[in-house]
Scaffold this motif. Sequence first.
Motif, PDB file in Angstrom:
ATOM      1  N   THR A   1       1.930  -8.325  -2.451  1.00 24.81           N
ATOM      2  CA  THR A   1       3.261  -8.868  -2.202  1.00 24.81           C
ATOM      3  C   THR A   1       3.146 -10.381  -2.047  1.00 24.81           C
ATOM      4  OG1 THR A   1       3.938  -6.846  -1.053  1.00 24.81           O
ATOM      5  CG2 THR A   1       5.284  -8.814  -0.700  1.00 24.81           C
ATOM      6  N   ILE A   2       3.895 -11.126  -2.862  1.00 26.10           N
ATOM      7  CA  ILE A   2       3.929 -12.589  -2.763  1.00 26.10           C
ATOM      8  C   ILE A   2       5.338 -12.998  -2.359  1.00 26.10           C
ATOM      9  CG2 ILE A   2       3.671 -14.781  -3.978  1.00 26.10           C
ATOM     10  CD1 ILE A   2       1.909 -11.863  -5.451  1.00 26.10           C
ATOM     11  N   GLN A   3       5.458 -13.616  -1.163  1.00 23.59           N
ATOM     12  CA  GLN A   3       6.759 -13.996  -0.629  1.00 23.59           C
ATOM     13  C   GLN A   3       6.722 -15.426  -0.114  1.00 23.59           C
ATOM     14  OE1 GLN A   3       7.821 -11.148   2.360  1.00 23.59           O
ATOM     15  NE2 GLN A   3       8.254  -9.508   0.908  1.00 23.59           N
ATOM     16  N   ASP A   4       7.885 -16.107  -0.229  1.00 27.28           N
ATOM     17  CA  ASP A   4       7.994 -17.468   0.293  1.00 27.28           C
ATOM     18  C   ASP A   4       8.151 -17.501   1.799  1.00 27.28           C
ATOM     19  OD1 ASP A   4       7.768 -18.884  -2.096  1.00 27.28           O
ATOM     20  OD2 ASP A   4       9.839 -18.449  -2.617  1.00 27.28           O
ATOM     21  N   ASP A   5       8.721 -16.442   2.387  1.00 22.75           N
ATOM     22  CA  ASP A   5       9.059 -16.473   3.805  1.00 22.75           C
ATOM     23  C   ASP A   5       7.967 -15.905   4.696  1.00 22.75           C
ATOM     24  OD1 ASP A   5       9.264 -13.907   2.921  1.00 22.75           O
ATOM     25  OD2 ASP A   5      11.207 -13.480   3.824  1.00 22.75           O
ATOM     26  N   LEU A   6       6.759 -15.658   4.142  1.00 26.77           N
ATOM     27  CA  LEU A   6       5.665 -15.182   4.976  1.00 26.77           C
ATOM     28  C   LEU A   6       5.185 -16.296   5.889  1.00 26.77           C
ATOM     29  CD1 LEU A   6       3.491 -13.099   2.498  1.00 26.77           C
ATOM     30  CD2 LEU A   6       4.928 -12.239   4.329  1.00 26.77           C
TER      31      LEU A   6
ATOM     32  N   SER B   1       4.086  -4.045 -12.607  1.00 19.83           N
ATOM     33  CA  SER B   1       4.970  -5.060 -12.041  1.00 19.83           C
ATOM     34  C   SER B   1       5.998  -4.440 -11.113  1.00 19.83           C
ATOM     35  CB  SER B   1       5.681  -5.824 -13.157  1.00 19.83           C
ATOM     36  OG  SER B   1       6.643  -6.713 -12.620  1.00 19.83           O
ATOM     37  N   ARG B   2       6.221  -5.087  -9.989  1.00 21.72           N
ATOM     38  CA  ARG B   2       7.250  -4.634  -9.068  1.00 21.72           C
ATOM     39  C   ARG B   2       8.629  -5.091  -9.527  1.00 21.72           C
ATOM     40  NH1 ARG B   2       5.968  -5.812  -2.950  1.00 21.72           N
ATOM     41  NH2 ARG B   2       4.386  -4.278  -3.508  1.00 21.72           N
TER      42      ARG B   2
ATOM     43  N   SER C   1      -3.652  -3.420   0.921  1.00 22.59           N
ATOM     44  CA  SER C   1      -2.352  -4.093   0.873  1.00 22.59           C
ATOM     45  C   SER C   1      -2.576  -5.576   1.136  1.00 22.59           C
ATOM     46  CB  SER C   1      -1.396  -3.507   1.917  1.00 22.59           C
ATOM     47  OG  SER C   1      -1.105  -2.147   1.621  1.00 22.59           O
ATOM     48  N   VAL C   2      -2.070  -6.412   0.256  1.00 18.35           N
ATOM     49  CA  VAL C   2      -2.304  -7.855   0.337  1.00 18.35           C
ATOM     50  C   VAL C   2      -0.957  -8.573   0.363  1.00 18.35           C
ATOM     51  CG1 VAL C   2      -3.415  -9.847  -0.733  1.00 18.35           C
ATOM     52  CG2 VAL C   2      -4.441  -7.574  -0.963  1.00 18.35           C
ATOM     53  N   GLN C   3      -0.787  -9.460   1.354  1.00 20.60           N
ATOM     54  CA  GLN C   3       0.397 -10.306   1.440  1.00 20.60           C
ATOM     55  C   GLN C   3      -0.024 -11.756   1.268  1.00 20.60           C
ATOM     56  OE1 GLN C   3       2.368  -9.294   5.152  1.00 20.60           O
ATOM     57  NE2 GLN C   3       3.576  -7.727   4.136  1.00 20.60           N
ATOM     58  N   MET C   4       0.671 -12.475   0.387  1.00 25.52           N
ATOM     59  CA  MET C   4       0.257 -13.824   0.036  1.00 25.52           C
ATOM     60  C   MET C   4       1.470 -14.741  -0.064  1.00 25.52           C
ATOM     61  SD  MET C   4      -2.446 -12.886  -2.993  1.00 25.52           S
ATOM     62  CE  MET C   4      -3.089 -14.568  -3.016  1.00 25.52           C
ATOM     63  N   LYS C   5       1.164 -16.052  -0.117  1.00 20.90           N
ATOM     64  CA  LYS C   5       2.188 -17.054  -0.361  1.00 20.90           C
ATOM     65  C   LYS C   5       2.009 -17.603  -1.773  1.00 20.90           C
ATOM     66  CE  LYS C   5       3.551 -19.921   2.742  1.00 20.90           C
ATOM     67  NZ  LYS C   5       4.885 -19.353   3.008  1.00 20.90           N
TER      68      LYS C   5
ATOM     69  N   SER D   1       3.885 -10.006  -7.872  1.00 21.38           N
ATOM     70  CA  SER D   1       3.896  -8.878  -6.936  1.00 21.38           C
ATOM     71  C   SER D   1       3.843  -7.560  -7.709  1.00 21.38           C
ATOM     72  CB  SER D   1       5.150  -8.918  -6.061  1.00 21.38           C
ATOM     73  OG  SER D   1       5.174 -10.074  -5.246  1.00 21.38           O
ATOM     74  N   GLY D   2       3.091  -6.604  -7.164  1.00 14.11           N
ATOM     75  CA  GLY D   2       2.978  -5.308  -7.820  1.00 14.11           C
ATOM     76  C   GLY D   2       1.685  -4.615  -7.454  1.00 14.11           C
ATOM     77  N   VAL D   3       1.291  -3.661  -8.267  1.00 12.70           N
ATOM     78  CA  VAL D   3       0.092  -2.851  -8.015  1.00 12.70           C
ATOM     79  C   VAL D   3      -0.962  -3.176  -9.066  1.00 12.70           C
ATOM     80  CG1 VAL D   3      -0.838  -0.524  -7.816  1.00 12.70           C
ATOM     81  CG2 VAL D   3       1.465  -1.027  -6.972  1.00 12.70           C
TER      82      VAL D   3
END
Length: 284
Positions: A213-218, A150-151, A125-129, A193-195
């Motif tokens: 997961t790519i989010q601005d609020d991370l 695609s998510r 699981s990868v979280q990124m900006k 974002s996706g698999v």
Amino acid sequence: MQSCSSALCVLILLITTVTTSSGSASLSVTVKLNDSATLPCSERCSGLVTWTVSHKPTDVLAECDQTSCRSVKEGYQMIHDQYLKGNLSLTITDADFTKRDWYTCTCNNKDICDVALQLEPLRSSVQMKPGETLVLDLDVSDPVEVIYNSRANGSSGHICIVDRGSLECTVEYAQRASLTSALELKGVTPSDSGVYTIQVTRTEEVIHVYTVTIQDDLPHPDRDQETVVPVWGIILLILLVVLMGGCFCNVVVLQRRRNIMQRWRKTDGQRKKEKKKEKWLSLT
């Protein structure tokens, strides 16, 4: 005509049965990365038993006979007590991606078991900006393809193929993708974002699954490091405050003592002057 058909069916059934029984038994074993794996084979053999990689029949990994068992290659072993009981299983002590293959057990040069070793897919699981680079480890040297689900809209499809150091991607990813020791996707956005699934092209064996997961609020890692105060820093700050408070109290006490002494000296001086004046007046 009907009797001939029945006889033909029986003949075909017999041929199929004989062919199946004379061939070696085939199955597969799946384990986690770096776990030990046991490739089963049950057969009585009074002679030499060997295990090899199926496409390398002369490259023996381990072997047993009536006297003992030997690990010809490190990481592969058989147990003599089990051999005597008809359990000819091979144990691979550390299963990694290089050991994924078909293995053959022979008794006196006759194939008796074929077993495939497979590994469970790795999952990350990868979280990124936004703007960062997504790194996808390929893990194997086989030609692989990357499938993206695609998510955002649920669409899926191949985005890149890696084959012996060469990289071929769809138009959408061609300018952003690069190949080093891993596949890198630059300048990710929330729509990425996706698999991402890494699978072997020829066999469709899944090697690695990335949930991204790519989010601005991370929270930004550097920003978190700047705001975190270590425990020893808090203790040092408390000690410094206590020390400064003690020093301030000492200064206040000393100042008060000095003021009292000055007042006392001033009063004592005035008393002495008054006594001298009274004495002089008495003499006159």
